[in-house]
Design a protein around this motif. Structure first.
Motif, PDB file in Angstrom:
ATOM      1  N   LEU A  64       0.848  -1.171   0.000  1.00 19.96           N
ATOM      2  CA  LEU A  64       0.000   0.000   0.000  1.00 19.96           C
ATOM      3  C   LEU A  64       0.893   1.233   0.000  1.00 19.96           C
ATOM      4  N   GLY A  65       0.629   2.165  -0.883  1.00 22.78           N
ATOM      5  CA  GLY A  65       1.398   3.398  -0.930  1.00 22.78           C
ATOM      6  C   GLY A  65       0.766   4.516  -0.113  1.00 22.78           C
ATOM      7  N   PRO A  66      -0.542   4.782  -0.308  1.00 20.70           N
ATOM      8  CA  PRO A  66      -1.177   5.874   0.433  1.00 20.70           C
ATOM      9  C   PRO A  66      -1.224   5.610   1.940  1.00 20.70           C
ATOM     10  N   VAL A  67      -1.399   6.669   2.701  1.00 20.84           N
ATOM     11  CA  VAL A  67      -1.486   6.540   4.150  1.00 20.84           C
ATOM     12  C   VAL A  67      -2.797   5.842   4.518  1.00 20.84           C
ATOM     13  N   PRO A  68      -2.739   4.769   5.316  1.00 22.43           N
ATOM     14  CA  PRO A  68      -3.965   4.074   5.728  1.00 22.43           C
ATOM     15  C   PRO A  68      -4.720   4.892   6.777  1.00 22.43           C
ATOM     16  N   HIS A  69      -5.939   4.455   7.082  1.00 25.24           N
ATOM     17  CA  HIS A  69      -6.732   5.106   8.129  1.00 25.24           C
ATOM     18  C   HIS A  69      -6.229   4.719   9.515  1.00 25.24           C
ATOM     19  N   LEU A  70      -5.741   3.488   9.641  1.00 25.16           N
ATOM     20  CA  LEU A  70      -5.351   2.959  10.941  1.00 25.16           C
ATOM     21  C   LEU A  70      -4.310   1.865  10.766  1.00 25.16           C
ATOM     22  N   GLN A  96      -2.899   8.883  10.864  1.00 27.42           N
ATOM     23  CA  GLN A  96      -3.739   9.594  11.830  1.00 27.42           C
ATOM     24  C   GLN A  96      -4.113   8.760  13.056  1.00 27.42           C
ATOM     25  N   HIS A  97      -4.270   7.453  12.887  1.00 27.37           N
ATOM     26  CA  HIS A  97      -4.725   6.593  13.983  1.00 27.37           C
ATOM     27  C   HIS A  97      -3.794   5.396  14.135  1.00 27.37           C
ATOM     28  N   TYR A  98      -3.313   5.195  15.353  1.00 28.58           N
ATOM     29  CA  TYR A  98      -2.382   4.111  15.651  1.00 28.58           C
ATOM     30  C   TYR A  98      -2.838   3.470  16.953  1.00 28.58           C
ATOM     31  N   TRP A  99      -3.064   2.167  16.916  1.00 29.07           N
ATOM     32  CA  TRP A  99      -3.458   1.429  18.111  1.00 29.07           C
ATOM     33  C   TRP A  99      -2.370   0.422  18.441  1.00 29.07           C
ATOM     34  N   ILE A 100      -2.090   0.302  19.711  1.00 27.76           N
ATOM     35  CA  ILE A 100      -1.153  -0.717  20.196  1.00 27.76           C
ATOM     36  C   ILE A 100      -1.924  -1.631  21.131  1.00 27.76           C
ATOM     37  N   ALA A 112      -3.848   9.217  18.534  1.00 26.62           N
ATOM     38  CA  ALA A 112      -4.276  10.032  17.395  1.00 26.62           C
ATOM     39  C   ALA A 112      -3.179  11.054  17.119  1.00 26.62           C
ATOM     40  N   LEU A 113      -2.951  11.329  15.845  1.00 22.83           N
ATOM     41  CA  LEU A 113      -1.914  12.272  15.438  1.00 22.83           C
ATOM     42  C   LEU A 113      -2.448  13.696  15.569  1.00 22.83           C
ATOM     43  N   ARG A 114      -1.737  14.532  16.331  1.00 23.41           N
ATOM     44  CA  ARG A 114      -2.095  15.934  16.506  1.00 23.41           C
ATOM     45  C   ARG A 114      -0.830  16.765  16.320  1.00 23.41           C
ATOM     46  N   GLY A 116       1.517  16.572  14.225  1.00 26.43           N
ATOM     47  CA  GLY A 116       2.707  15.777  13.929  1.00 26.43           C
ATOM     48  C   GLY A 116       3.181  14.869  15.054  1.00 26.43           C
ATOM     49  N   THR A 117       2.438  14.816  16.160  1.00 24.72           N
ATOM     50  CA  THR A 117       2.825  13.996  17.314  1.00 24.72           C
ATOM     51  C   THR A 117       1.629  13.173  17.764  1.00 24.72           C
ATOM     52  N   TYR A 118       1.876  11.936  18.183  1.00 19.98           N
ATOM     53  CA  TYR A 118       0.797  11.114  18.705  1.00 19.98           C
ATOM     54  C   TYR A 118       0.484  11.505  20.149  1.00 19.98           C
ATOM     55  N   ILE A 119      -0.826  11.583  20.421  1.00 21.02           N
ATOM     56  CA  ILE A 119      -1.268  11.743  21.800  1.00 21.02           C
ATOM     57  C   ILE A 119      -2.151  10.539  22.127  1.00 21.02           C
ATOM     58  N   GLU A 120      -2.051  10.065  23.349  1.00 19.98           N
ATOM     59  CA  GLU A 120      -2.891   8.945  23.777  1.00 19.98           C
ATOM     60  C   GLU A 120      -4.303   9.467  24.001  1.00 19.98           C
ATOM     61  N   THR A 121      -5.264   8.860  23.303  1.00 15.18           N
ATOM     62  CA  THR A 121      -6.657   9.302  23.434  1.00 15.18           C
ATOM     63  C   THR A 121      -7.513   8.281  24.173  1.00 15.18           C
ATOM     64  N   GLY A 122      -6.940   7.141  24.482  1.00 17.28           N
ATOM     65  CA  GLY A 122      -7.690   6.137  25.221  1.00 17.28           C
ATOM     66  C   GLY A 122      -6.836   4.954  25.599  1.00 17.28           C
ATOM     67  N   ARG A 123      -7.178   4.359  26.729  1.00 18.08           N
ATOM     68  CA  ARG A 123      -6.518   3.130  27.192  1.00 18.08           C
ATOM     69  C   ARG A 123      -7.644   2.245  27.693  1.00 18.08           C
ATOM     70  N   HIS A 124      -7.833   1.118  27.016  1.00 19.38           N
ATOM     71  CA  HIS A 124      -8.991   0.260  27.274  1.00 19.38           C
ATOM     72  C   HIS A 124      -8.534  -1.096  27.801  1.00 19.38           C
ATOM     73  N   PRO A 125      -8.667  -1.305  29.125  1.00 21.05           N
ATOM     74  CA  PRO A 125      -8.244  -2.582  29.714  1.00 21.05           C
ATOM     75  C   PRO A 125      -9.298  -3.671  29.553  1.00 21.05           C
ATOM     76  N   ALA A 126      -8.886  -4.893  29.827  1.00 18.06           N
ATOM     77  CA  ALA A 126      -9.805  -6.038  29.789  1.00 18.06           C
ATOM     78  C   ALA A 126     -10.963  -5.801  30.747  1.00 18.06           C
ATOM     79  N   GLY A 127     -12.126  -6.293  30.351  1.00 16.53           N
ATOM     80  CA  GLY A 127     -13.304  -6.158  31.185  1.00 16.53           C
ATOM     81  C   GLY A 127     -14.095  -4.890  30.912  1.00 16.53           C
ATOM     82  N   THR A 128     -13.602  -4.050  29.997  1.00 13.13           N
ATOM     83  CA  THR A 128     -14.329  -2.839  29.614  1.00 13.13           C
ATOM     84  C   THR A 128     -14.620  -2.911  28.125  1.00 13.13           C
ATOM     85  N   LEU A 129     -15.712  -2.333  27.728  1.00 11.45           N
ATOM     86  CA  LEU A 129     -16.060  -2.302  26.319  1.00 11.45           C
ATOM     87  C   LEU A 129     -15.450  -1.053  25.707  1.00 11.45           C
TER      88      LEU A 129
END
Length: 148
Positions: A64-70, A96-100, A112-114, A116-129
């Motif tokens: 893939l050449g273009p930037v993906p969504h995620l 724009q969107h990177y999940w680990i 999420a990219l803001r 030019g830098t990633y900021i953490e927008t959420g941390r979702h542990p087990a047991g949560t939707l």
């Protein structure tokens, strides 16, 4: 044409998650988008193979050449590779969107990219939707389901 093209599972996904990434990739594909595991993305001179990638449907083969969504990475036995090297390279390429996914917790860490830098927008542990939305993809999942 099928909605999702299956590909090889990533060698970086542990035994507990190796069946999950392709399962979620196949279940979340849409008419104009593909969600695949282990498909190469080549921005400029770099080349990456995220564990899961969401992108506009394209005829690009095999990269893939273009930037993906995620891009989604499952932490491996070399977490610095995902948390430092790819983190900065993906941001430089404009992803724009990177999940680990940390399979040991299990946790989904959303960035999420803001400016030019990633900021953490959420941390979702087990047991949560976790309800994750990147515009083209809206997904609700308990991180524990990724290793079940």
């Amino acid at each position: 044409m099928p909605c999702c093209r299956p590909v090889n599972e990533s060698p970086w996904i542990g035994k507990r998650t190796s069946r999950s990434a392709p399962k979620y990739a196949a279940s979340t594909s849409m008419a104009n988008f593909d969600v695949l595991s282990e498909w190469a993305w080549k921005p400029a001179t770099d080349e990456f193979i995220p564990d899961v990638i969401v992108f506009d449907r394209t005829e690009d083969q095999p990269r893939l050449g273009p930037v993906p969504h995620l891009a989604v990475e499952v932490l491996s036995n070399e977490p610095a590779r995902d948390m430092i090297r790819k983190f900065h390279k993906y941001a430089s390429a404009g992803l724009q969107h990177y999940w680990i996914i940390d399979p040991d917790e299990p946790t989904i860490i959303v960035y999420a990219l803001r400016d030019g830098t990633y900021i953490e927008t959420g941390r979702h542990p087990a047991g949560t939707l976790a309800t994750l939305d990147i515009g083209v993809l809206h997904l609700s999942i308990d991180p524990i389901d990724l290793i079940a």
